[in-house]
Design a protein around this motif. Sequence first.
Motif, PDB file in Angstrom:
ATOM      1  N   TYR A  85       0.831  -1.204   0.000  1.00 15.55           N
ATOM      2  CA  TYR A  85       0.000   0.000   0.000  1.00 15.55           C
ATOM      3  C   TYR A  85       0.867   1.255   0.000  1.00 15.55           C
ATOM      4  O   TYR A  85       0.608   2.206  -0.742  1.00 15.55           O
ATOM      5  N   ILE A  86       1.897   1.243   0.819  1.00 17.99           N
ATOM      6  CA  ILE A  86       2.798   2.401   0.904  1.00 17.99           C
ATOM      7  C   ILE A  86       3.512   2.629  -0.428  1.00 17.99           C
ATOM      8  O   ILE A  86       3.729   3.775  -0.843  1.00 17.99           O
ATOM      9  N   SER A  87       3.856   1.530  -1.120  1.00 19.63           N
ATOM     10  CA  SER A  87       4.589   1.659  -2.385  1.00 19.63           C
ATOM     11  C   SER A  87       3.693   2.068  -3.555  1.00 19.63           C
ATOM     12  O   SER A  87       4.184   2.311  -4.655  1.00 19.63           O
ATOM     13  N   GLY A  88       2.369   2.144  -3.328  1.00 23.74           N
ATOM     14  CA  GLY A  88       1.475   2.631  -4.377  1.00 23.74           C
ATOM     15  C   GLY A  88       0.481   1.628  -4.914  1.00 23.74           C
ATOM     16  O   GLY A  88      -0.370   1.971  -5.741  1.00 23.74           O
ATOM     17  N   LYS A  89       0.536   0.377  -4.456  1.00 29.98           N
ATOM     18  CA  LYS A  89      -0.402  -0.654  -4.924  1.00 29.98           C
ATOM     19  C   LYS A  89      -1.672  -0.597  -4.067  1.00 29.98           C
ATOM     20  O   LYS A  89      -1.828  -1.345  -3.116  1.00 29.98           O
ATOM     21  N   ARG A  90      -2.585   0.309  -4.420  1.00 30.36           N
ATOM     22  CA  ARG A  90      -3.691   0.633  -3.516  1.00 30.36           C
ATOM     23  C   ARG A  90      -5.072   0.253  -4.023  1.00 30.36           C
ATOM     24  O   ARG A  90      -5.979   0.037  -3.217  1.00 30.36           O
ATOM     25  N   TYR A 136       8.214   4.919  13.763  1.00 33.11           N
ATOM     26  CA  TYR A 136       9.029   5.916  13.041  1.00 33.11           C
ATOM     27  C   TYR A 136      10.419   6.053  13.664  1.00 33.11           C
ATOM     28  O   TYR A 136      11.426   6.138  12.955  1.00 33.11           O
ATOM     29  N   PHE A 137      10.484   6.065  14.988  1.00 35.39           N
ATOM     30  CA  PHE A 137      11.776   6.238  15.662  1.00 35.39           C
ATOM     31  C   PHE A 137      12.562   4.929  15.764  1.00 35.39           C
ATOM     32  O   PHE A 137      13.793   4.942  15.757  1.00 35.39           O
ATOM     33  N   LEU A 138      11.865   3.794  15.826  1.00 36.70           N
ATOM     34  CA  LEU A 138      12.562   2.516  15.978  1.00 36.70           C
ATOM     35  C   LEU A 138      13.051   1.944  14.651  1.00 36.70           C
ATOM     36  O   LEU A 138      14.012   1.179  14.619  1.00 36.70           O
ATOM     37  N   PHE A 139      12.384   2.299  13.546  1.00 38.40           N
ATOM     38  CA  PHE A 139      12.738   1.731  12.238  1.00 38.40           C
ATOM     39  C   PHE A 139      13.152   2.841  11.272  1.00 38.40           C
ATOM     40  O   PHE A 139      12.682   2.906  10.132  1.00 38.40           O
ATOM     41  N   LYS A 140      14.033   3.708  11.716  1.00 36.32           N
ATOM     42  CA  LYS A 140      14.436   4.872  10.926  1.00 36.32           C
ATOM     43  C   LYS A 140      15.161   4.495   9.635  1.00 36.32           C
ATOM     44  O   LYS A 140      15.124   5.229   8.655  1.00 36.32           O
ATOM     45  N   ARG A 141      15.855   3.356   9.662  1.00 32.46           N
ATOM     46  CA  ARG A 141      16.641   2.963   8.491  1.00 32.46           C
ATOM     47  C   ARG A 141      15.770   2.829   7.228  1.00 32.46           C
ATOM     48  O   ARG A 141      16.240   3.025   6.110  1.00 32.46           O
ATOM     49  N   ILE A 142      14.493   2.506   7.407  1.00 33.24           N
ATOM     50  CA  ILE A 142      13.606   2.285   6.261  1.00 33.24           C
ATOM     51  C   ILE A 142      13.282   3.589   5.556  1.00 33.24           C
ATOM     52  O   ILE A 142      12.894   3.598   4.394  1.00 33.24           O
ATOM     53  N   LYS A 143      13.433   4.724   6.254  1.00 31.92           N
ATOM     54  CA  LYS A 143      13.183   6.063   5.698  1.00 31.92           C
ATOM     55  C   LYS A 143      11.731   6.247   5.236  1.00 31.92           C
ATOM     56  O   LYS A 143      11.459   6.847   4.195  1.00 31.92           O
ATOM     57  N   LEU A 144      10.803   5.707   6.011  1.00 34.34           N
ATOM     58  CA  LEU A 144       9.391   6.000   5.784  1.00 34.34           C
ATOM     59  C   LEU A 144       9.020   7.235   6.600  1.00 34.34           C
ATOM     60  O   LEU A 144       9.571   7.464   7.668  1.00 34.34           O
ATOM     61  N   ASN A 145       8.079   8.034   6.085  1.00 36.21           N
ATOM     62  CA  ASN A 145       7.644   9.189   6.862  1.00 36.21           C
ATOM     63  C   ASN A 145       6.612   8.768   7.907  1.00 36.21           C
ATOM     64  O   ASN A 145       6.167   7.624   7.937  1.00 36.21           O
ATOM     65  N   ILE A 146       6.216   9.712   8.763  1.00 41.82           N
ATOM     66  CA  ILE A 146       5.341   9.386   9.878  1.00 41.82           C
ATOM     67  C   ILE A 146       3.970   8.881   9.397  1.00 41.82           C
ATOM     68  O   ILE A 146       3.385   7.966   9.980  1.00 41.82           O
ATOM     69  N   ALA A 147       3.456   9.459   8.304  1.00 42.92           N
ATOM     70  CA  ALA A 147       2.154   9.033   7.781  1.00 42.92           C
ATOM     71  C   ALA A 147       2.218   7.596   7.274  1.00 42.92           C
ATOM     72  O   ALA A 147       1.259   6.824   7.438  1.00 42.92           O
ATOM     73  N   GLU A 148       3.341   7.223   6.666  1.00 44.83           N
ATOM     74  CA  GLU A 148       3.495   5.847   6.178  1.00 44.83           C
ATOM     75  C   GLU A 148       3.593   4.865   7.340  1.00 44.83           C
ATOM     76  O   GLU A 148       3.088   3.737   7.252  1.00 44.83           O
ATOM     77  N   HIS A 149       4.197   5.296   8.431  1.00 34.98           N
ATOM     78  CA  HIS A 149       4.205   4.445   9.630  1.00 34.98           C
ATOM     79  C   HIS A 149       2.803   4.340  10.239  1.00 34.98           C
ATOM     80  O   HIS A 149       2.468   3.324  10.845  1.00 34.98           O
TER      81      HIS A 149
END
Length: 243
Positions: free
Chosen positions: A69-74, A138-151
């Motif tokens: 969903y986050i990648s655009g397959k919605r 968001y703070f625990l999985f920062k390496r993924i570089k998702l924004n807060i809305a995606e989390h």
Amino acid sequence: MNKKSCLNCGHSISDEFCAHCGQKADTARITIHSLIKNDILGSIWHVEAKFFYTLKNILFSPGTTAMNYISGKRIRYNNFISLLLILFGFNVLSYHYYEKFAPAETLTDDVIYVKDFFSKYSKVILFVLIPMLGANGYFLFKRIKLNIAEHFIIGTISLLGILILFLLSDMVSLIGLWKPVETIFNIIDKIVFGLSILFPAITYWTAFKNSYSKPGLLWRVSVLYVLMVVESSVISLILYEIF
């Protein structure tokens, strides 16, 4: 190929759908056959198929569903917020029937208190749990570089899975009221409840299993649970003191 004009907005059409308004190109005259096949049966099948497809993917591949969903397959999924409200309604209804048919001795004061608390503050829980999961993730999985809305989407998928399992638990509890199958369904109910507690961990693990080592994922998910317990306890205490 001859271009047609969209009967809805007048723009040229060269494909199956109008690129301007989204209406289908083959809007032929309405007949009894087309009304039954496309408008009635087609609409029902589309809504139900999409609804159950979304539930199945949330339950069996929550992390993959969130990342898709986050990648655009919605378009393949139901709206998650609408689904949350539907599942909350089903949970309230299923518990109502369990309460109606359950023997009085099974409804202890603790069970009734928890039910009343969650019935009263279900909307608060809905709108607080997702931001908590999202912010912590968001703070625990920062390496993924998702924004807060995606989390927040990952948090929503986690809550949806919990609600699906709660609904299954209520249904199992209802069946378990029948004495010949009481023991086996009580065991199933405990398993389903345990899975509901573990569901956020399953969601984050399957979402990020290719981005972190197993030890790295394990400590992050563990910290996530510690934070959620502390934050939930504080919020529950505040609600209890205020109301």
